[in-house]
Design an enzyme around this catalytic site. Sequence first.
Site, PDB file in Angstrom:
ATOM      1  N   SER A  41       0.813  -1.299   0.075  1.00 11.47           N
ATOM      2  CA  SER A  41      -0.003  -0.029  -0.213  1.00 11.47           C
ATOM      3  C   SER A  41       0.701   1.345   0.043  1.00 11.47           C
ATOM      4  O   SER A  41       0.427   2.281  -0.445  1.00 11.47           O
ATOM      5  CB  SER A  41      -0.953  -0.108   1.238  1.00 11.47           C
ATOM      6  OG  SER A  41      -0.098  -0.069   2.521  1.00 11.47           O
ATOM      7  N   HIS A 248      -0.795   5.804   6.825  1.00  6.44           N
ATOM      8  CA  HIS A 248      -0.242   5.797   5.533  1.00  6.44           C
ATOM      9  C   HIS A 248       0.186   7.223   5.050  1.00  6.44           C
ATOM     10  O   HIS A 248      -0.256   8.241   5.502  1.00  6.44           O
ATOM     11  CB  HIS A 248      -1.280   5.074   4.484  1.00  6.44           C
ATOM     12  CG  HIS A 248      -1.575   3.920   4.323  1.00  6.44           C
ATOM     13  ND1 HIS A 248      -2.319   3.124   5.591  1.00  6.44           N
ATOM     14  CD2 HIS A 248      -0.806   2.878   3.803  1.00  6.44           C
ATOM     15  CE1 HIS A 248      -2.034   1.860   5.279  1.00  6.44           C
ATOM     16  NE2 HIS A 248      -1.073   1.445   4.054  1.00  6.44           N
TER      17      HIS A 248
END
Length: 267
Positions: A41, A248
């Site tokens: 990711s 993230h």
Amino acid sequence: MRRSRLVRLALGAAAALGVTFGLGSPAFAAASDRYVALGDSYASGVGADNYTSEGGACLRSNNAYPALYNAGVKPAAYRSVACSGATTADVINSQLSALSSSTTLVSVTIGGNDIGFTSIMTTCVLSGESDCIAAINTAEAKVRNELPAKLAAVYSGIRSRSPSARVVVVGYPVFYQLGTVCVGLSANSRAKINEGIDLLDDTTRTAAAAAGFRFADVRSIFVGHQLCSYGDKWLHALNFVSLTVSYHPTAAGQSGGYYPTFRTAAG
């Protein structure tokens, strides 16, 4: 003689001013590059928005560092097969097929999911300090005992399929700035999370060096932009509305942190 002396003086002045004549070289080399991006990711760009339609559940973003490299440098060919949730086994089984003998540049960010990144952060957020530290201790044991062989298998697969490619292994940012006033997790939990990420990055760097690959270390460039810092945040904090993006990089983290670090290493 006089011309030679003038050239030496010009080079010396450029060095004093911090000018590097080789800055043009990466762009020249990249014009004919055939670039493939692999990984999880952090490589696909989860949290950076502007996802591509072809990426589907892999959540590939046009703001991810591979896509930014493609847009900025314009290599001859580009393909990202990075996918949210990918492990080293997923890279080997589902992503390496994108490589070929004509591939000249490869990037890969992988390893976090092999040690249970999502589970660790869930435990740390929901279960308190002692469980958080215990979960990270378990993950650190996996990093030491299992991850080097898994990374070596990925790197061997890359080299087998693309023997002439420049390969850049891109790491992970440390999440927290310590020593600041910060709500949420305890100071001990934050420090332990950072310790685990440092071990993951250091282990990955060692494995990359053993394979003869370059390691792009994003830790230093994220300093001042981490969670609990006082600067612009380049990482998403816990987001209960969109749990997937939690921890993230934001679009700014990809463009300000990941992209320049990767571009330098890819040169």
